[in-house]
Design a protein around this motif. Structure first.
Motif, short mmCIF file in Angstrom:
data_model
loop_
_atom_site.label_atom_id
_atom_site.label_comp_id
_atom_site.label_asym_id
_atom_site.label_seq_id
_atom_site.Cartn_x
_atom_site.Cartn_y
_atom_site.Cartn_z
N SER A 151 0.03 8.25 8.09
CA SER A 151 -1.32 8.39 7.59
C SER A 151 -1.18 8.37 6.07
O SER A 151 -0.64 9.31 5.48
CB SER A 151 -1.92 9.72 8.06
N MET A 170 -8.97 6.97 3.06
CA MET A 170 -8.29 6.88 4.35
C MET A 170 -7.43 5.62 4.38
O MET A 170 -7.81 4.59 3.82
CB MET A 170 -9.30 6.75 5.50
N ASP A 227 6.63 9.23 12.89
CA ASP A 227 5.51 9.49 11.97
C ASP A 227 6.08 10.26 10.78
O ASP A 227 6.55 11.39 10.91
CB ASP A 227 4.44 10.31 12.71
N GLU A 286 7.48 13.20 15.00
CA GLU A 286 7.19 13.33 13.57
C GLU A 286 8.47 13.82 12.90
O GLU A 286 9.13 14.72 13.41
CB GLU A 286 6.06 14.36 13.33
N THR A 324 -3.53 8.64 4.15
CA THR A 324 -4.60 9.56 3.74
C THR A 324 -4.04 10.84 3.10
O THR A 324 -4.76 11.52 2.37
CB THR A 324 -5.37 9.95 5.03
N LYS A 325 -2.79 11.19 3.39
CA LYS A 325 -2.21 12.48 2.96
C LYS A 325 -1.40 12.29 1.67
O LYS A 325 -1.91 11.78 0.71
CB LYS A 325 -1.35 13.06 4.08
N ASN A 359 3.69 18.44 11.80
CA ASN A 359 2.43 19.06 11.40
C ASN A 359 1.93 19.84 12.63
O ASN A 359 1.93 19.29 13.71
CB ASN A 359 1.44 17.94 11.04
N SER A 364 -6.56 3.60 8.99
CA SER A 364 -6.22 5.03 9.11
C SER A 364 -4.88 5.15 9.82
O SER A 364 -4.39 4.19 10.42
CB SER A 364 -7.30 5.76 9.92
N GLY A 365 -4.34 6.36 9.79
CA GLY A 365 -3.09 6.61 10.51
C GLY A 365 -3.27 6.39 12.00
O GLY A 365 -2.40 5.83 12.68
N HIS A 366 -4.41 6.83 12.52
CA HIS A 366 -4.66 6.66 13.96
C HIS A 366 -4.76 5.20 14.35
O HIS A 366 -4.32 4.81 15.44
CB HIS A 366 -5.94 7.40 14.34
N TYR A 373 0.80 16.47 15.11
CA TYR A 373 -0.56 16.64 14.60
C TYR A 373 -1.54 16.63 15.79
O TYR A 373 -1.43 15.77 16.68
CB TYR A 373 -0.83 15.48 13.63
N THR A 432 4.44 10.98 7.90
CA THR A 432 3.31 11.37 7.03
C THR A 432 3.62 12.60 6.19
O THR A 432 3.36 12.64 4.99
CB THR A 432 2.08 11.67 7.91
C1 LIG Z 1 1.07 13.82 10.78
C2 LIG Z 1 -0.20 13.03 10.91
N1 LIG Z 1 -0.17 11.85 11.56
C3 LIG Z 1 -1.28 11.09 11.71
C4 LIG Z 1 -2.51 11.53 11.24
C5 LIG Z 1 -3.73 10.67 11.45
O1 LIG Z 1 -4.04 10.01 10.28
P1 LIG Z 1 -5.53 9.56 9.86
O2 LIG Z 1 -6.34 10.81 9.72
O3 LIG Z 1 -5.31 8.81 8.59
O4 LIG Z 1 -6.03 8.70 10.97
C6 LIG Z 1 -2.58 12.75 10.54
C7 LIG Z 1 -3.88 13.23 10.03
O5 LIG Z 1 -4.02 14.40 9.70
C8 LIG Z 1 -1.39 13.51 10.38
O6 LIG Z 1 -1.41 14.70 9.73
#
Ligand SMILES: Cc1ncc(COP(=O)(O)O)c(C=O)c1O
Length: 426
Positions: free
Chosen positions: A205, A217, A183, A154, A207-208, A158, A85-87, A111, A185
């Motif tokens: 991430s 994810m 970041d 970022e 995931t987006k 977000n 995951s991004g986290h 975010y 994303t």
């Molecule tokens: C800008 C941004 N960074 C990081 C994340 C975290 O990513 P993940 O949900 O894949 O852990 C998100 C998730 O919404 C995000 O929007």
């Protein structure tokens, strides 16, 4: 592929070739936990980092490797590491950089999940975040001290969809010998390639928008290959001998991709947030159409924002792509192809109107994600930000009247028709 292939070509081909055993053209899903060694010496050299190769899917897997090579190519980095995951990617980055008692400077506009991770979870490691304001570059520099290890921003923040002056913040990082982590994303490398603007590490991430279909994810970190991890002595994980690898010094051994290696062989190996081969496959498939999808997302979002701005029930629209927006100059400089697909607007009638509007939408999905092919919506004050006071909600850009859209790639006339009928109901 010819030398220097273009972005569209890289999105489809980078890192991949027909499977040498079967000829399969799409990258196979290597659904296996482990890989057989040629002999005992081969096994020893893999474990000792003297040879590159697959051992165990927690550390590396061939499907994951194609995803990593592809993202590294799209971002212009030297290497990448894909994780669950991004986290998870953020955790591995900071684990490689920070020691207990250290701090880093992060933009306040992030975010919400990153705000929680940095402000709360990281405290258990005795890592401390100092918040700065991207509209006031001095607020980054004034908080740096000798325990500061990095700056985090970022590229396109977000939830507000705000562009950030990456080069100005990179200049502060360079002056103080700190790596800049970006970041990317919300923008994706189709809109912005942060390494070209002075970032040292890029994180996503997946995931987006990168995966783009709201089905898997994933996260990735990209090593820009630009930072000298040995110069200051402040990054011992990279510049000092590692006991688990017979005293090997990772930066001296792996040079400009040592950061990605360290995140893999120390962070991923020991914390374990591996990406599944199936998710790596789905994300790779999504990335093949990233340029097409991203352009359509941006074009649709601009049309929708322009239409909303003239609607009688809408108080304001915050979209950097609008000529009248305060952020339009930075958008044109950093992201001339478009302003992304996520933005907020305010309803004249406040909280109840926000709830009624979201409930009245038929094609939009009401959920807590962004970057799907489908159009998505959320009313932060009644969902993600409902625990906050009115003042806190307003400060976070999530006041009672605020609605966040992630504009999808459906026909824009259908997107507007759905918004119009929901606005008519409030
Ligand atoms: C800008 C941004 N960074 C990081 C994340 C975290 O990513 P993940 O949900 O894949 O852990 C998100 C998730 O919404 C995000 O929007």
């Amino acid at each position: 592929m010819k030398n220097n292939p273009g972005f569209n070509t890289l999105a489809i081909h980078a890192g991949a070739q027909p499977d040498p055993t079967t000829g399969a053209r799409a990258t196979p899903i290597y659904q296996t936990t482990s890989f057989v060694f040629n002999d005992a010496d081969h096994a020893a050299s893999l474990f000792g980092l003297q040879a590159f190769g697959n051992i165990y899917t927690r550390i590396m897997n061939p499907t994951q490797a194609v995803l990593e090579e592809r993202v590294a190519a799209l971002e212009g980095g030297t290497a990448a590491l894909a994780v669950a995951s991004g986290h998870a990617a953020q955790l591995l980055i900071f684990h490689t950089i920070m020691s207990p008692g250290d701090n880093f400077i992060a933009a306040r506009r992030l975010y919400g999940g990153s705000v929680n991770q940095f402000g709360h979870a990281f405290k258990s490691f005795d890592w401390h975040v100092r918040w700065a304001d991207t509209a006031d570059i001095g607020s980054f520099e004034s908080q740096i001290d000798d325990r500061t290890k990095a700056i985090f921003i970022e590229s396109l923040a977000n939830p507000g969809g705000t562009f950030v002056d990456i080069e100005a913040i990179s200049a502060v990082a360079r002056k103080h010998g700190l790596p800049l982590i970006v970041d990317n994303t919300m923008a994706t490398p189709y809109l912005i390639r942060p390494i070209e603007h002075g970032a040292d590490i890029v994180v996503h991430s997946l995931t987006k928008f990168m995966g783009g279909h709201g089905n898997s994810m994933g996260g990735v970190l990209v090593d820009g290959g630009t930072f000298d991890w040995s110069k200051s002595g402040k990054y011992p994980m990279l510049s000092e001998p590692r006991p688990e690898y017979a005293g090997m010094v990772l930066h001296a051994t792996f040079g400009n991709f040592a950061f990605a290696i360290a995140c893999r062989v120390l962070g991923l190996r020991d914390f374990g947030p591996a990406i599944s081969p199936f998710n790596a496959f789905l994300l790779l498939t999504g990335i093949e159409t990233l340029p097409l999808r991203m352009q359509r997302h941006c074009d649709n979002a601009l049309t929708v924002a322009t239409w909303l701005k003239t609607h009688e029930k809408v108080a304001w629209v915050n979209y950097a792509g609008l000529e009248t927006d305060a952020n339009n100059t930075l958008q044109k400089r950093y992201s001339p192809k478009g302003a992304g697909a996520v933005f907020t607007f305010g309803l004249k009638d406040g909280y109840e109107a926000g709830k009624r509007f979201v409930e009245g939408l038929e094609m939009f999905s009401h959920l807590a994600n962004i970057g799907d092919t489908r159009s998505l919506v959320i009313h932060p004050a009644s969902t993600t930000h409902r625990q906050l006071t009115d003042e806190q909600q307003t400060a976070a850009g999530a006041g009672p009247e605020v609605v966040r859209l992630s504009v999808g790639i459906e026909d824009v006339a259908d997107i507007i028709a759905d918004l119009e009928q929901a606005l008519a109901k409030i």
